[in-house]
Design a protein around this motif. Sequence first.
Motif, PDB file in Angstrom:
ATOM      1  N   SER A 430      51.351  32.486  56.961  1.00  0.00           N
ATOM      2  CA  SER A 430      49.886  32.462  56.972  1.00  0.00           C
ATOM      3  C   SER A 430      49.309  33.610  56.159  1.00  0.00           C
ATOM      4  O   SER A 430      48.239  33.486  55.554  1.00  0.00           O
ATOM      5  CB  SER A 430      49.372  32.516  58.411  1.00  0.00           C
ATOM      6  N   VAL A 431      50.018  34.729  56.143  1.00  0.00           N
ATOM      7  CA  VAL A 431      49.568  35.884  55.362  1.00  0.00           C
ATOM      8  C   VAL A 431      49.734  35.593  53.874  1.00  0.00           C
ATOM      9  O   VAL A 431      48.831  35.849  53.064  1.00  0.00           O
ATOM     10  CB  VAL A 431      50.354  37.151  55.766  1.00  0.00           C
ATOM     11  N   ALA A 432      50.892  35.058  53.495  1.00  0.00           N
ATOM     12  CA  ALA A 432      51.104  34.698  52.096  1.00  0.00           C
ATOM     13  C   ALA A 432      50.032  33.716  51.631  1.00  0.00           C
ATOM     14  O   ALA A 432      49.491  33.844  50.523  1.00  0.00           O
ATOM     15  CB  ALA A 432      52.493  34.096  51.922  1.00  0.00           C
ATOM     16  N   GLU A 433      49.702  32.750  52.470  1.00  0.00           N
ATOM     17  CA  GLU A 433      48.715  31.747  52.090  1.00  0.00           C
ATOM     18  C   GLU A 433      47.328  32.359  51.952  1.00  0.00           C
ATOM     19  O   GLU A 433      46.543  31.945  51.076  1.00  0.00           O
ATOM     20  CB  GLU A 433      48.691  30.609  53.105  1.00  0.00           C
ATOM     21  N   ARG A 434      46.993  33.344  52.802  1.00  0.00           N
ATOM     22  CA  ARG A 434      45.681  33.999  52.696  1.00  0.00           C
ATOM     23  C   ARG A 434      45.466  34.538  51.287  1.00  0.00           C
ATOM     24  O   ARG A 434      44.374  34.371  50.717  1.00  0.00           O
ATOM     25  CB  ARG A 434      45.573  35.134  53.717  1.00  0.00           C
ATOM     26  N   TYR A 435      46.480  35.160  50.721  1.00  0.00           N
ATOM     27  CA  TYR A 435      46.313  35.819  49.432  1.00  0.00           C
ATOM     28  C   TYR A 435      46.617  34.898  48.249  1.00  0.00           C
ATOM     29  O   TYR A 435      45.890  34.923  47.247  1.00  0.00           O
ATOM     30  CB  TYR A 435      47.166  37.094  49.399  1.00  0.00           C
ATOM     31  N   LEU A 436      47.638  34.076  48.358  1.00  0.00           N
ATOM     32  CA  LEU A 436      47.928  33.187  47.239  1.00  0.00           C
ATOM     33  C   LEU A 436      46.871  32.102  47.099  1.00  0.00           C
ATOM     34  O   LEU A 436      46.670  31.565  45.997  1.00  0.00           O
ATOM     35  CB  LEU A 436      49.317  32.580  47.394  1.00  0.00           C
ATOM     36  N   SER A 437      46.176  31.778  48.186  1.00  0.00           N
ATOM     37  CA  SER A 437      45.077  30.813  48.067  1.00  0.00           C
ATOM     38  C   SER A 437      43.938  31.378  47.228  1.00  0.00           C
ATOM     39  O   SER A 437      43.183  30.621  46.589  1.00  0.00           O
ATOM     40  CB  SER A 437      44.559  30.411  49.452  1.00  0.00           C
ATOM     41  N   VAL A 438      43.806  32.707  47.198  1.00  0.00           N
ATOM     42  CA  VAL A 438      42.794  33.341  46.333  1.00  0.00           C
ATOM     43  C   VAL A 438      43.163  33.125  44.872  1.00  0.00           C
ATOM     44  O   VAL A 438      42.309  32.795  44.035  1.00  0.00           O
ATOM     45  CB  VAL A 438      42.684  34.847  46.660  1.00  0.00           C
ATOM     46  N   ILE A 439      44.449  33.297  44.548  1.00  0.00           N
ATOM     47  CA  ILE A 439      44.904  33.059  43.181  1.00  0.00           C
ATOM     48  C   ILE A 439      44.692  31.597  42.794  1.00  0.00           C
ATOM     49  O   ILE A 439      44.221  31.275  41.691  1.00  0.00           O
ATOM     50  CB  ILE A 439      46.393  33.440  43.041  1.00  0.00           C
ATOM     51  N   GLU A 440      45.027  30.685  43.711  1.00  0.00           N
ATOM     52  CA  GLU A 440      44.844  29.260  43.439  1.00  0.00           C
ATOM     53  C   GLU A 440      43.374  28.937  43.185  1.00  0.00           C
ATOM     54  O   GLU A 440      43.039  28.178  42.255  1.00  0.00           O
ATOM     55  CB  GLU A 440      45.365  28.439  44.613  1.00  0.00           C
ATOM     56  N   ALA A 441      42.490  29.524  43.993  1.00  0.00           N
ATOM     57  CA  ALA A 441      41.064  29.230  43.834  1.00  0.00           C
ATOM     58  C   ALA A 441      40.530  29.768  42.509  1.00  0.00           C
ATOM     59  O   ALA A 441      39.659  29.147  41.888  1.00  0.00           O
ATOM     60  CB  ALA A 441      40.282  29.827  45.003  1.00  0.00           C
ATOM     61  N   ARG A 442      41.031  30.897  42.059  1.00  0.00           N
ATOM     62  CA  ARG A 442      40.620  31.399  40.749  1.00  0.00           C
ATOM     63  C   ARG A 442      40.984  30.403  39.651  1.00  0.00           C
ATOM     64  O   ARG A 442      40.216  30.166  38.715  1.00  0.00           O
ATOM     65  CB  ARG A 442      41.298  32.742  40.455  1.00  0.00           C
ATOM     66  N   CYS A 443      42.177  29.835  39.767  1.00  0.00           N
ATOM     67  CA  CYS A 443      42.608  28.860  38.765  1.00  0.00           C
ATOM     68  C   CYS A 443      41.745  27.608  38.806  1.00  0.00           C
ATOM     69  O   CYS A 443      41.396  27.040  37.755  1.00  0.00           O
ATOM     70  CB  CYS A 443      44.070  28.493  38.990  1.00  0.00           C
ATOM     71  N   ARG A 444      41.392  27.151  39.994  1.00  0.00           N
ATOM     72  CA  ARG A 444      40.647  25.894  40.109  1.00  0.00           C
ATOM     73  C   ARG A 444      39.180  26.073  39.734  1.00  0.00           C
ATOM     74  O   ARG A 444      38.533  25.121  39.271  1.00  0.00           O
ATOM     75  CB  ARG A 444      40.792  25.337  41.522  1.00  0.00           C
ATOM     76  N   THR A 445      38.619  27.261  39.923  1.00  0.00           N
ATOM     77  CA  THR A 445      37.217  27.504  39.562  1.00  0.00           C
ATOM     78  C   THR A 445      37.072  28.109  38.176  1.00  0.00           C
ATOM     79  O   THR A 445      35.987  28.079  37.589  1.00  0.00           O
ATOM     80  CB  THR A 445      36.553  28.464  40.566  1.00  0.00           C
ATOM     81  N   GLY A 446      38.153  28.697  37.651  1.00  0.00           N
ATOM     82  CA  GLY A 446      38.069  29.407  36.383  1.00  0.00           C
ATOM     83  C   GLY A 446      37.366  30.735  36.492  1.00  0.00           C
ATOM     84  O   GLY A 446      36.961  31.319  35.477  1.00  0.00           O
ATOM     85  N   CYS A 447      37.225  31.251  37.708  1.00  0.00           N
ATOM     86  CA  CYS A 447      36.436  32.462  37.931  1.00  0.00           C
ATOM     87  C   CYS A 447      37.309  33.688  38.138  1.00  0.00           C
ATOM     88  O   CYS A 447      38.136  33.724  39.044  1.00  0.00           O
ATOM     89  CB  CYS A 447      35.525  32.290  39.142  1.00  0.00           C
ATOM     90  N   THR A 448      37.110  34.706  37.326  1.00  0.00           N
ATOM     91  CA  THR A 448      37.684  36.038  37.514  1.00  0.00           C
ATOM     92  C   THR A 448      36.538  37.039  37.569  1.00  0.00           C
ATOM     93  O   THR A 448      35.373  36.679  37.363  1.00  0.00           O
ATOM     94  CB  THR A 448      38.611  36.391  36.347  1.00  0.00           C
ATOM     95  N   GLY A 449      36.879  38.284  37.789  1.00  0.00           N
ATOM     96  CA  GLY A 449      35.846  39.318  37.727  1.00  0.00           C
ATOM     97  C   GLY A 449      35.166  39.340  36.371  1.00  0.00           C
ATOM     98  O   GLY A 449      33.942  39.526  36.271  1.00  0.00           O
ATOM     99  N   ALA A 450      35.950  39.137  35.304  1.00  0.00           N
ATOM    100  CA  ALA A 450      35.376  39.149  33.959  1.00  0.00           C
ATOM    101  C   ALA A 450      34.395  38.002  33.758  1.00  0.00           C
ATOM    102  O   ALA A 450      33.304  38.189  33.210  1.00  0.00           O
ATOM    103  CB  ALA A 450      36.491  39.075  32.923  1.00  0.00           C
ATOM    104  N   SER A 451      34.768  36.785  34.189  1.00  0.00           N
ATOM    105  CA  SER A 451      33.865  35.655  33.978  1.00  0.00           C
ATOM    106  C   SER A 451      32.616  35.781  34.842  1.00  0.00           C
ATOM    107  O   SER A 451      31.518  35.412  34.417  1.00  0.00           O
ATOM    108  CB  SER A 451      34.585  34.331  34.256  1.00  0.00           C
TER     109      SER A 451
END
Length: 505
Positions: A430-451
């Motif tokens: 569940s801990v791994a999913e908490r953080y890797l889901s953030v990476i997945e969501a960045r990929c699906r939205t195309g959103c980073t701090g820079a964008s």
Amino acid sequence: MGRVVSRTDLSAREPYRTKVHRNLEALRRMVAEGRFAADELRTGVELELALVDEGMEPAMLNHAVLDRSASDLLTTELGRWNLEINLPPRTLPGTAACRLEDDVVSSIACARRSAAVVGATPVTIGILPTLGAEHLASDKLTDDPRYDLLNRQMVDARGEPFRLDIAAPSGSRDERLVLDVDSIAPEAACTSLQLHLQLTPETFPAHWNAAQAIAGAQVALAANSPFLLGHRLWAETRVPLFEQAVDVRPVELRNQGVRPRVWFGDRWASSVTDLFEENVRYFPALLPMVDEEDPLAELEAGSAPQLHELRLHSGTVWRWNRPVYDVADGVAHLRLENRVLPAGPSAIDAVANALFFYGLVRALVTLEHPPWRSMTFDAAYGNFVAGAQHGMDAQLFWPGMGTVGVDRLVLDRLLPLAREGLRAWDVEPSVAERYLSVIEARCRTGCTGASWQTQTVAALEKDGCPRPVALRRMLDRYISHMAGNQPVHSWPVTSDAAGVTAVGA
């Protein structure tokens, strides 16, 4: 670099060379004789902060903030507007990553309370977008003998002003920054998240190769430095800025192919000693100070030598993935220091970046056919540059896939590997999913701090704000979102108008 030094400490170069080669001999013996800490998972995190005043301008108050802080985790950094958080080493199994996030949040909160007393606010961001050319002078360096000495040595070695020349990627925008500066203060504009992983001489080469292979994906996913001195440049402008800010080579030496001190490298590693030997072979000493310790005599006595000269020298070669030798409780150990990532945007984003790195390198080193066996080193470097230039819009090469978009590479190949690696580290699922889901969501939205930064500034400019005003307003909103510790892909983009635009739309 924690040692207090003065210009009178600098020794003649020949005794220094003799001593540093004696350090290398001692290191080779230690590797051959297995004189290092056992193979156990230990990680470390350093997080750099910038300070701003109420007008979102850089606040030259780091010593004032430290004077009011009770935390022993906070320390100064190169610029007077910088602080650094040094979190204690830890392991990853179970729910340790959540405690890491809690520690990041509490450390930033501690810095925020101390800074508020003097009218400042800390921010975790790759480059402070409200920096001006006037902040990049030598009098803006932290008042500390070690920084003053390093600045003087590098200015002397350069022999002419440092040239910053960074253009937006071809075909994207017509923006370019060209500026000559008289100090290494622009290095202080690069605020980063540095990840450490303890390794043995046997395991180090594969982990270093893995870190080099994924550097392009790392920087693309975490890009958070699109603005410098009012110009919109690379998605992660911190990369070319850092390279140019400490480049002591005049034009003639660059034309000869002399290596820069901020260096990606030029080949895959087969031994950790190769990397230290390259540092000595290719780079002149900036701080040629000779310590009294005889490292070979220490070995004969059964002690772990400090290798003062080698450690100090390697600390002035800024590899993006750097080998670190250290001694703790009388035992020598090796660490991989990953320096690719910018600071921020939020604590959960930072820990997601860390867990993605730790999980992915763990999985890659266990593969029967790891990527560096079928990927040229030049391709890895090309990925790194592309990721820094274009962020989530970059096209990266990966064995078996060819050249693909960052989102596809991460979602289809790297993210499943990172999950496998975290399982191998015994991280709670569940801990791994908490953080890797953030990476997945960045990929699906195309959103980073820079964008998020660039889209917010674009929305404000469309609403009539001049660029300097838009940058200040964007930074004010950034700090508010950062304090809420929500991942950047969930931050709204707003202008002064009533409309709200979803990032990545």
